[in-house]
Write a protein that holds these residues in place. Structure first.
Motif, mmCIF file in Angstrom:
data_model
loop_
_atom_site.group_PDB
_atom_site.id
_atom_site.type_symbol
_atom_site.label_atom_id
_atom_site.label_comp_id
_atom_site.label_asym_id
_atom_site.label_seq_id
_atom_site.Cartn_x
_atom_site.Cartn_y
_atom_site.Cartn_z
ATOM 1 N N UNK A 1 1.066 -1.269 -0.188
ATOM 2 C CA UNK A 1 -0.117 0.368 0.096
ATOM 3 C C UNK A 1 1.098 1.195 -0.129
ATOM 4 N N UNK A 2 1.976 1.122 1.016
ATOM 5 C CA UNK A 2 2.967 1.956 0.816
ATOM 6 C C UNK A 2 3.528 2.689 -0.330
ATOM 7 N N UNK A 3 3.833 1.705 -1.422
ATOM 8 C CA UNK A 3 4.453 1.448 -2.679
ATOM 9 C C UNK A 3 3.177 2.107 -3.662
ATOM 10 N N UNK A 4 2.364 1.703 -3.621
ATOM 11 C CA UNK A 4 1.273 2.281 -4.570
ATOM 12 C C UNK A 4 1.152 4.054 -4.340
ATOM 13 N N UNK A 5 1.301 3.935 -2.388
ATOM 14 C CA UNK A 5 0.593 5.694 -2.709
ATOM 15 C C UNK A 5 2.137 6.425 -3.123
ATOM 16 N N UNK A 6 3.283 5.371 -2.473
ATOM 17 C CA UNK A 6 4.704 6.683 -3.047
ATOM 18 C C UNK A 6 5.130 6.556 -4.604
ATOM 19 N N UNK A 7 4.407 5.839 -5.265
ATOM 20 C CA UNK A 7 4.853 6.060 -6.413
ATOM 21 C C UNK A 7 3.357 7.218 -7.163
ATOM 22 N N UNK A 8 2.336 7.138 -6.608
ATOM 23 C CA UNK A 8 1.156 7.516 -6.898
ATOM 24 C C UNK A 8 1.714 9.157 -6.796
ATOM 25 N N UNK A 9 2.253 10.087 -5.555
ATOM 26 C CA UNK A 9 2.211 10.275 -5.173
ATOM 27 C C UNK A 9 3.028 10.908 -6.418
ATOM 28 N N UNK A 10 4.086 10.800 -6.670
ATOM 29 C CA UNK A 10 5.305 10.448 -8.009
ATOM 30 C C UNK A 10 4.983 10.970 -8.464
#
Length: 132
Positions: free
Chosen positions: A15-24
């Motif tokens: 979930x953190x990886x998906x969130x961070x990728x979306x933020x990027x």
């Protein structure tokens, strides 16, 4: 989006990886392209995946190859919850072979170096052929 991810059965790391990728991606849109989410276009996604991300983000292969899945999840969420539809996105994000090849062939040097200029030219030619 982060709250929606937290409500799924995904591991906290995923979930953190998906969130961070979306933020990027959102940061790229606003900072490099001056584009808000309601105006996101195929050009923006292709430029992010096939040029900016491989050159700018130093990450491992596993994390890099997870980017399309993260963005696919994020763009589906945008369509369902924000009414921002990107019907062209799935074709790009599901073409994992093209993305992986692009990421793996990135020369990893300065943008003005010959190898990088040639590598970037491939994207420009592709975008031109698509009238973007």
């Amino acid at each position: 989006f982060a709250r929606a991810l937290a409500a799924t059965s995904l591991s906290e790391a995923t979930a953190t990886r998906h969130r961070m990728n979306a933020e990027l991606f959102v940061d790229f849109l606003a900072g490099d392209h001056g584009v808000g989410l309601p105006a996101v276009h195929e050009y923006d996604l292709r430029t992010f995946l096939y040029d900016w991300y491989p050159r700018k983000v130093r990450t491992g292969r596993t994390d890099a190859l997870a980017m399309p899945a993260s963005l696919r999840r994020f763009l589906r969420w945008l369509a369902e919850h924000e009414g921002i539809a990107c019907p062209w996105a799935d074709a790009i994000l599901l073409d994992r072979d093209s993305y992986a090849e692009r990421w793996e062939t990135c020369p990893g040097a300065f943008w003005w170096d010959d190898g990088v200029a040639e590598w970037r030219a491939e994207v420009s030619l592709d975008l031109d052929a698509r009238a973007m």
